[in-house]
Write a protein that holds these residues in place. Structure first.
Motif, PDB file in Angstrom:
ATOM      1  N   THR A 288       2.429  -9.434  -2.082  1.00  0.00           N
ATOM      2  CA  THR A 288       3.074  -8.365  -2.826  1.00  0.00           C
ATOM      3  C   THR A 288       2.203  -7.120  -2.767  1.00  0.00           C
ATOM      4  OG1 THR A 288       3.853  -7.670  -4.996  1.00  0.00           O
ATOM      5  CG2 THR A 288       2.007  -9.189  -4.962  1.00  0.00           C
ATOM      6  N   GLU A 289       2.804  -5.983  -2.994  1.00  0.00           N
ATOM      7  CA  GLU A 289       2.029  -4.749  -3.071  1.00  0.00           C
ATOM      8  C   GLU A 289       1.735  -4.391  -4.527  1.00  0.00           C
ATOM      9  OE1 GLU A 289       3.078  -1.542  -0.527  1.00  0.00           O
ATOM     10  OE2 GLU A 289       3.965  -2.887   0.953  1.00  0.00           O
ATOM     11  N   GLY A 290       2.088  -5.282  -5.438  1.00  0.00           N
ATOM     12  CA  GLY A 290       1.732  -5.127  -6.842  1.00  0.00           C
ATOM     13  C   GLY A 290       2.637  -4.193  -7.625  1.00  0.00           C
ATOM     14  N   TYR A 291       2.327  -4.084  -8.906  1.00  0.00           N
ATOM     15  CA  TYR A 291       3.134  -3.270  -9.818  1.00  0.00           C
ATOM     16  C   TYR A 291       3.138  -1.790  -9.451  1.00  0.00           C
ATOM     17  CZ  TYR A 291       3.596  -7.262 -12.914  1.00  0.00           C
ATOM     18  OH  TYR A 291       3.906  -8.484 -13.432  1.00  0.00           O
ATOM     19  N   ALA A 292       2.064  -1.315  -8.841  1.00  0.00           N
ATOM     20  CA  ALA A 292       1.973   0.107  -8.494  1.00  0.00           C
ATOM     21  C   ALA A 292       3.072   0.528  -7.522  1.00  0.00           C
ATOM     22  CB  ALA A 292       0.607   0.421  -7.903  1.00  0.00           C
TER      23      ALA A 292
END
Length: 80
Positions: A11-15
């Protein structure tokens, strides 16, 4: 019938997240007014509701439309 198994590699995360899961279950709300079925006078709108749309403004449209529905219901309630 074909069966595909999808296994995300990461994932590329919440950002970088565009859409998140979670929120109040739509079955707990009036679809006409967005009022909670078990708590009269409590209205849940926008991203606080478990509703997901495609990119391109669909989530904004949902937020605005659900707020209009709740706002009209509140106005009617206040008007008596």
């Amino acid at each position: 019938m074909a069966r595909w198994v999808v296994s995300p590699a990461g994932t590329e995360g919440y950002a970088k997240a565009e859409v998140m899961r979670g929120g109040v279950d739509t079955r707990c709300l009036s679809s006409q007014t967005m009022e909670a079925k078990t708590v009269p006078g409590l209205y849940i709108v926008g991203e606080a509701v478990d509703m997901t749309g495609w990119l391109g403004g669909y989530n904004f449209q949902w937020a605005w439309a659900s707020a209009v529905a709740a706002g009209k219901a509140v106005a009617e309630r206040v008007k008596g």
